[in-house]
Structure formats: C-alpha cells, structure tokens
Design a protein around this motif. Sequence first.
Motif, PDB file in Angstrom:
ATOM      1  N   ASN A 119       0.827  -1.210   0.000  1.00 35.25           N
ATOM      2  CA  ASN A 119       0.000   0.000   0.000  1.00 35.25           C
ATOM      3  C   ASN A 119       0.857   1.254   0.000  1.00 35.25           C
ATOM      4  OD1 ASN A 119      -2.403  -1.441   0.049  1.00 35.25           O
ATOM      5  ND2 ASN A 119      -2.653  -1.291   2.268  1.00 35.25           N
ATOM      6  N   ALA A 120       1.876   1.249   0.842  1.00 29.67           N
ATOM      7  CA  ALA A 120       2.749   2.418   0.958  1.00 29.67           C
ATOM      8  C   ALA A 120       3.439   2.721  -0.364  1.00 29.67           C
ATOM      9  CB  ALA A 120       3.777   2.186   2.063  1.00 29.67           C
ATOM     10  N   ILE A 121       3.904   1.688  -1.054  1.00 34.62           N
ATOM     11  CA  ILE A 121       4.588   1.887  -2.330  1.00 34.62           C
ATOM     12  C   ILE A 121       3.609   2.396  -3.384  1.00 34.62           C
ATOM     13  CG2 ILE A 121       5.812   0.710  -4.198  1.00 34.62           C
ATOM     14  CD1 ILE A 121       6.980  -1.175  -2.044  1.00 34.62           C
ATOM     15  N   THR A 122       2.411   1.849  -3.396  1.00 28.76           N
ATOM     16  CA  THR A 122       1.382   2.302  -4.346  1.00 28.76           C
ATOM     17  C   THR A 122       1.079   3.778  -4.146  1.00 28.76           C
ATOM     18  OG1 THR A 122       0.383   0.109  -4.520  1.00 28.76           O
ATOM     19  CG2 THR A 122      -1.022   1.989  -5.055  1.00 28.76           C
ATOM     20  N   VAL A 123       0.875   4.177  -2.910  1.00 29.62           N
ATOM     21  CA  VAL A 123       0.571   5.577  -2.616  1.00 29.62           C
ATOM     22  C   VAL A 123       1.758   6.468  -2.954  1.00 29.62           C
ATOM     23  CG1 VAL A 123       0.123   7.195  -0.726  1.00 29.62           C
ATOM     24  CG2 VAL A 123      -1.217   5.098  -0.921  1.00 29.62           C
ATOM     25  N   ALA A 124       2.965   6.005  -2.670  1.00 29.92           N
ATOM     26  CA  ALA A 124       4.154   6.794  -2.987  1.00 29.92           C
ATOM     27  C   ALA A 124       4.201   7.123  -4.477  1.00 29.92           C
ATOM     28  CB  ALA A 124       5.411   6.043  -2.563  1.00 29.92           C
ATOM     29  N   MET A 125       3.933   6.126  -5.312  1.00 22.80           N
ATOM     30  CA  MET A 125       3.964   6.364  -6.754  1.00 22.80           C
ATOM     31  C   MET A 125       2.886   7.358  -7.176  1.00 22.80           C
ATOM     32  SD  MET A 125       6.508   4.769  -7.779  1.00 22.80           S
ATOM     33  CE  MET A 125       7.604   3.721  -6.834  1.00 22.80           C
TER      34      MET A 125
ATOM     35  N   ARG B 244      12.715  -3.963   6.121  1.00 26.90           N
ATOM     36  CA  ARG B 244      13.639  -4.960   6.677  1.00 26.90           C
ATOM     37  C   ARG B 244      13.576  -4.978   8.204  1.00 26.90           C
ATOM     38  NH1 ARG B 244      19.056  -5.936   3.242  1.00 26.90           N
ATOM     39  NH2 ARG B 244      18.079  -6.248   1.203  1.00 26.90           N
ATOM     40  N   ARG B 245      13.370  -3.816   8.817  1.00 23.92           N
ATOM     41  CA  ARG B 245      13.187  -3.795  10.277  1.00 23.92           C
ATOM     42  C   ARG B 245      11.925  -4.559  10.683  1.00 23.92           C
ATOM     43  NH1 ARG B 245      16.045  -0.337  13.717  1.00 23.92           N
ATOM     44  NH2 ARG B 245      17.970   0.273  12.669  1.00 23.92           N
ATOM     45  N   ALA B 246      10.925  -4.528   9.818  1.00 19.53           N
ATOM     46  CA  ALA B 246       9.665  -5.211  10.121  1.00 19.53           C
ATOM     47  C   ALA B 246       9.677  -6.673   9.690  1.00 19.53           C
ATOM     48  CB  ALA B 246       8.511  -4.479   9.428  1.00 19.53           C
ATOM     49  N   GLY B 247      10.817  -7.137   9.162  1.00 17.20           N
ATOM     50  CA  GLY B 247      10.902  -8.524   8.718  1.00 17.20           C
ATOM     51  C   GLY B 247      10.251  -8.772   7.378  1.00 17.20           C
ATOM     52  N   VAL B 248      10.056  -7.700   6.593  1.00 19.89           N
ATOM     53  CA  VAL B 248       9.456  -7.807   5.266  1.00 19.89           C
ATOM     54  C   VAL B 248      10.554  -7.570   4.235  1.00 19.89           C
ATOM     55  CG1 VAL B 248       7.802  -6.790   3.654  1.00 19.89           C
ATOM     56  CG2 VAL B 248       7.204  -7.035   6.071  1.00 19.89           C
ATOM     57  N   GLU B 249      10.745  -8.512   3.336  1.00 24.14           N
ATOM     58  CA  GLU B 249      11.801  -8.404   2.333  1.00 24.14           C
ATOM     59  C   GLU B 249      11.282  -7.624   1.122  1.00 24.14           C
ATOM     60  OE1 GLU B 249      15.635  -8.626   1.289  1.00 24.14           O
ATOM     61  OE2 GLU B 249      14.827  -9.505   3.135  1.00 24.14           O
ATOM     62  N   LEU B 250      11.895  -6.482   0.873  1.00 29.46           N
ATOM     63  CA  LEU B 250      11.537  -5.637  -0.268  1.00 29.46           C
ATOM     64  C   LEU B 250      12.804  -5.294  -1.044  1.00 29.46           C
ATOM     65  CD1 LEU B 250       9.019  -2.852   0.846  1.00 29.46           C
ATOM     66  CD2 LEU B 250       8.579  -4.748  -0.684  1.00 29.46           C
ATOM     67  N   GLY B 251      12.682  -5.227  -2.356  1.00 25.85           N
ATOM     68  CA  GLY B 251      13.785  -4.801  -3.195  1.00 25.85           C
ATOM     69  C   GLY B 251      13.332  -3.755  -4.189  1.00 25.85           C
ATOM     70  N   LEU B 252      14.252  -3.313  -5.025  1.00 31.60           N
ATOM     71  CA  LEU B 252      13.941  -2.267  -5.991  1.00 31.60           C
ATOM     72  C   LEU B 252      12.845  -2.671  -6.960  1.00 31.60           C
ATOM     73  CD1 LEU B 252      17.471  -0.883  -6.968  1.00 31.60           C
ATOM     74  CD2 LEU B 252      16.017  -0.264  -5.046  1.00 31.60           C
ATOM     75  N   ASP B 253      12.759  -3.970  -7.271  1.00 29.88           N
ATOM     76  CA  ASP B 253      11.787  -4.417  -8.264  1.00 29.88           C
ATOM     77  C   ASP B 253      10.350  -4.127  -7.839  1.00 29.88           C
ATOM     78  OD1 ASP B 253      13.827  -5.274  -9.869  1.00 29.88           O
ATOM     79  OD2 ASP B 253      13.687  -7.381  -9.281  1.00 29.88           O
ATOM     80  N   ALA B 254      10.086  -4.140  -6.531  1.00 30.99           N
ATOM     81  CA  ALA B 254       8.725  -3.864  -6.058  1.00 30.99           C
ATOM     82  C   ALA B 254       8.318  -2.433  -6.397  1.00 30.99           C
ATOM     83  CB  ALA B 254       8.636  -4.088  -4.545  1.00 30.99           C
ATOM     84  N   PHE B 255       9.274  -1.514  -6.340  1.00 31.67           N
ATOM     85  CA  PHE B 255       8.976  -0.117  -6.659  1.00 31.67           C
ATOM     86  C   PHE B 255       8.798   0.069  -8.160  1.00 31.67           C
ATOM     87  CE2 PHE B 255      11.049  -0.172  -2.615  1.00 31.67           C
ATOM     88  CZ  PHE B 255      10.420   0.806  -1.879  1.00 31.67           C
ATOM     89  N   ASP B 256       9.663  -0.578  -8.929  1.00 27.73           N
ATOM     90  CA  ASP B 256       9.559  -0.425 -10.374  1.00 27.73           C
ATOM     91  C   ASP B 256       8.265  -1.035 -10.902  1.00 27.73           C
ATOM     92  OD1 ASP B 256      11.075   0.648 -12.683  1.00 27.73           O
ATOM     93  OD2 ASP B 256      10.860  -1.406 -13.418  1.00 27.73           O
ATOM     94  N   ALA B 257       7.870  -2.176 -10.335  1.00 32.33           N
ATOM     95  CA  ALA B 257       6.611  -2.808 -10.754  1.00 32.33           C
ATOM     96  C   ALA B 257       5.426  -1.901 -10.428  1.00 32.33           C
ATOM     97  CB  ALA B 257       6.456  -4.170 -10.074  1.00 32.33           C
ATOM     98  N   ALA B 258       5.453  -1.284  -9.242  1.00 33.59           N
ATOM     99  CA  ALA B 258       4.370  -0.365  -8.873  1.00 33.59           C
ATOM    100  C   ALA B 258       4.360   0.844  -9.802  1.00 33.59           C
ATOM    101  CB  ALA B 258       4.528   0.077  -7.425  1.00 33.59           C
TER     102      ALA B 258
END
Length: 578
Positions: free
Chosen positions: A264-270, A287-301
């Motif tokens: 949700n946060a990435i969608t709203v950011a875009m 990563r602090r929350a134990g959720v693995e995110l990389g650059l591809d998630a932002f580019d896909a959004a």
Amino acid sequence: MTARKTYDQLRSARWFAPDDLRGFGHRSRIMQMGYGPEDWVGKPVVAIVNTWSDINPCHAHFKTRVDEVKRGVLQAGGFPLELPALSLSENFVKPTTMLYRNLLAMEVEELLRSHPVDGAVLMGGCDKTTPGLLMGATSARLPALFLPAGPMIRGNWRGQALGSGADAWKYWDERRAGNLTERDWTDIEAGIARSPGHCMTMGTASTMTAITEALGMTLPGASSIPAVDAAHARMAAAAGRRAVEMIWEDLTPGRVQTRAAFDNAITVAMAMGCSTNAIIHVVAMARRAGVELGLDAFDAASRRVPVLANVRPSGDRYLMEDFFYAGGLPGLMSRLRGLLNLDAMTVAGKSLGKTLAGAVVHNDDVIRPLDNPVYREGALAVLRGNLAPDGCVIKPSACAPHLLQHVGPALVFDDVPTMKATLDRDDLDVTPDHVIVLRNAGPRGGPGMPEWGMLPIPKKLLKQGVRDMVRISDARMSGTSYGACVLHVAPEAQIGGPLGLVRDGDMIAIDVPARAIELRVSGDELARRRAAWVPQPERHQRGYGWMFGQHIRQAHEGCDFDFLETGFGAPSAEPDIL
C-alpha cells in the motif's frame, strides 16, 4: 482479536508495581519530580519521543504540540513522559542527515527498551526523522504511532507561490544565469519558508509522512494537515488518546507493518509523485519489520500506478496546502481503492478500507482521477546495466521528456568542490549532450550518501537557456529536486562499483522506458581499469563515522546497518530490573 491487557501486564508495572527495594527506588525518584501514585498506578506510560530542537525549523511547533499530545494521553487515562531524541534538521546537519538516520533509529529503540514505557507517540517529519523514528520503534516492538509535523504553508514572492526546495533550485539557476538581482534573491530567501513545518512540496518529508500514513502508522488524514492549522493541534491530542488505547490493545508495529501494508505504501508513494529517497527509506523500514523488499517492487508499482497528486516538483502548480484542502491523503487513496489492500490494519485499530469511508476529493486538478493523471506511470524508475548492476533510480515524472532516452559523453568528477568550480567556468568544453558524473558520494564514499545528486548545470549552458541534462551519481538528491538525475548507482564507486571506472569522454546511454543504463566501454578495457583502480581514503578513522563505514548497507539494500536488520540476531530481551 487480542485480549486487552491488564495493569499488571504492562511493562511499566515491572518498574513501579513491585514491593521491593528496586520498586521503592523507581517510585521515590518519580515522586522526586512532583508526580504521585495517582499519576501512574493502573495507567499505561506513554513515551512521547520528541525530535524538537532550536535549530530544526520543521519541528519548531513541537514545543506546543508535545503539550497537546500529553493532554490527549491524560484524557485517555495514561501517563505521558516526554523523551527528547536526535533532531536531524535537514537544512543544517552536515554532511547529511542520512549519515545519522540510523543513529536516531538506534536511539529510539534503546530509549523505548530501557525506560519504563508501554508505548510511544513518535514526533517527527523532517526528512530522516520519519524513517529513523519508525525503524527504531519497529525494532523496539512496543505499540507506537507516528505524529507527522505537517507541511509549512506556501511560500510567496511578489504574489507568486513559492515551493520550498524546488523553487530554490529553479531561481538559483536563474541567478547563476544572471537573470535575478541580489534584491530579488534576498526577497526569495525571506518568502520561501514562512511557518513551522516541513517542505510543502512533494519532497522527502511529505513523501515519507504520506508513506507512513499509507502504511497504517498514523491516524487517518494526519500526514497532510498543515503544521499551523488548528486541525494539527487537534490531531496531536487525538494521537495521545489513541496511543493509550493501542497499549491496552497491544497493537504493535508488527501487527500493522505487513507486506500488504508496505505494498500500500509503495502504491501511494507512486501516486504522490514521491521523492527518490523513498526507496532507500522504505526498504530499510521493511527490513526492520521482517518484510523483504527490493527495488523491483517499486519499479513494478511504477509501471501500474499513475501520478495523481499535482504537487511540485512532479506537478506543475500546487503545493501540500492545496493538497490538504483538496482532500488530503484519504482523498487520494479513495481513488486508488482498486490498487490497495483495504484489509490492512492501521494504528486506528481498524482496516485501511474502513478509515477511507467517506473520503472524497474536492479538487480534481490537485488530486487527479485515474483517467486524467499527471503522469501515466509512477514517479520512479529503476534502471540496471553494466554501470549499475545492483540498480539506480531516476524520477522520470520530474525530468525533461527528451532526456528519457539519451546517449552522451561523460564529464566525470571525483568530488563536489572540483565539480562546482569547474562547472562555473565560462570556457568549459561542454554541450547539452554531455552526461555529468559525480562519484565517491555514496553510502561509504560521502559518507552517508549526501543529497549532492542534483548536479549543477554548467553556467555556460544556463546562459544558453539549458535547464536540464543527464546527470549520474552514487549520491541522493533532495525530494524537492527535479531533472534528469540518475541516482543511487549501486554498487557505489567507493567500494569498487563500475561508476569508479568511468572516464571523461566515455559514452553513456540511458533508456528509461527500457529501464537500462549502459557504459559503452568494452569489457577488456573495464578489466584493465579495474586492475588499476584505487579506492578513495576513508573519511572517518574513529567513532560513529568509522562504525558507519564498516557496517552500512548499499543503497538498494536500504542503507541500514547490517547489525540492526531483522534476522541479524535474536531480538533483544527485556531489560533486567534488579
């Protein structure tokens, strides 16, 4: 539904409730400050983590806001305690607040863990304070919500609305080109920032507070309220009241910051036309929350979410004050319902979908509908190639369209002072097709990855009317900046990344639609250069700076310290009370 806590289950009760010598010491010392048992017995203790300082204009109103948070805590039957934390004033801290974001995160985590508190209200908003506070509170694993500082009111110069940051860069170029007088410049200085609050453009501050709301970590609608609006004071009191309830509910960041919430946060950011800095901070927060995110998630959004917020610098006219009046973040999210995970939990104690009930947009030009966006794709694009094997970032919504596909010769600089002195020369051999390169400005090279990435356009070209050209660095840039700036090149030059091998005249090609960046030099030649490459001397040989250099992650990994990420080791235990 988690059962509500009882008083004896509160952390603070471990300090204040026991009938022993250590409990006596805690109670007698809190009474030394004028408090009595009626202040704490049966009540949760709420830490108010306040990043106010005398040299942070974004948080200048926090002296008053902290009292309003306390009022809300008291109204809800809690015991408020203010805990000051590192202020991180973006304008004044050198070489960059990014060098100290992780220090703030460490401080917040240890403040909450070591004191007799049950939950927290996190007061921030100036760029790095938002991720720093959230990273620390997430690792502390106590109920917490974020209180955003809010944007300042719009600037003004001769009847024109000024946007902090974005118009500073714009008019500085005009002054360098000889188009503004000294009096003009002084008047702009006096009019561009007229109240407490963070930048009112869609810079890093507005980006990160919006992301935090979309993540579910603020009260609904909190992020876009102007700092000096009376609604902001009411929101502060409401945050205090809600913090008390969150403690009884044991609503911790781990229950809110799920993968769905980060999506949700990435969608709203875009859709907001976000700052490029968002990628680094959100990756670290996840990563602090134990959720693995990389650059591809932002580019896909970015491929599927258009820019809807017509706010500078991606937009052409409006500022955050206008965005608030147009419906604020709830209004924007109401137009993204089909792209959001509406079941995600929020600190309000209800789902994101329920918080959006009744949200509307009042001005379709400020917050555009999906079929009439500011920009068809999202705000950011991630490029990869032999110059950036681990990726780099550009903000295509804020750069000249003709530069989205470009090939040109490199003009390379190893440090900022040399670059600035050279680019001001009237006899510089440079054309609009050149690609200006700055290196040794990344996480280790800067150190701290300063906001040097909006490299100046050569004065010679400014006088010819040029206002954008391709610029590449391993640095960051201010979220209020704009232009064809390729940033966060990873790995950085300081640790042997390909950027360190570029020479003047090398041809560099970028293709944003294809998400590609290429250094057109043969593999054999690059191998010869690599064999001769020598790293720059480390800037810090002791203290925090030395620790930073030893443990900092690269840009695509969020620039957190390796030893602070979830999974590095077992979570820290509760402190012994002996």
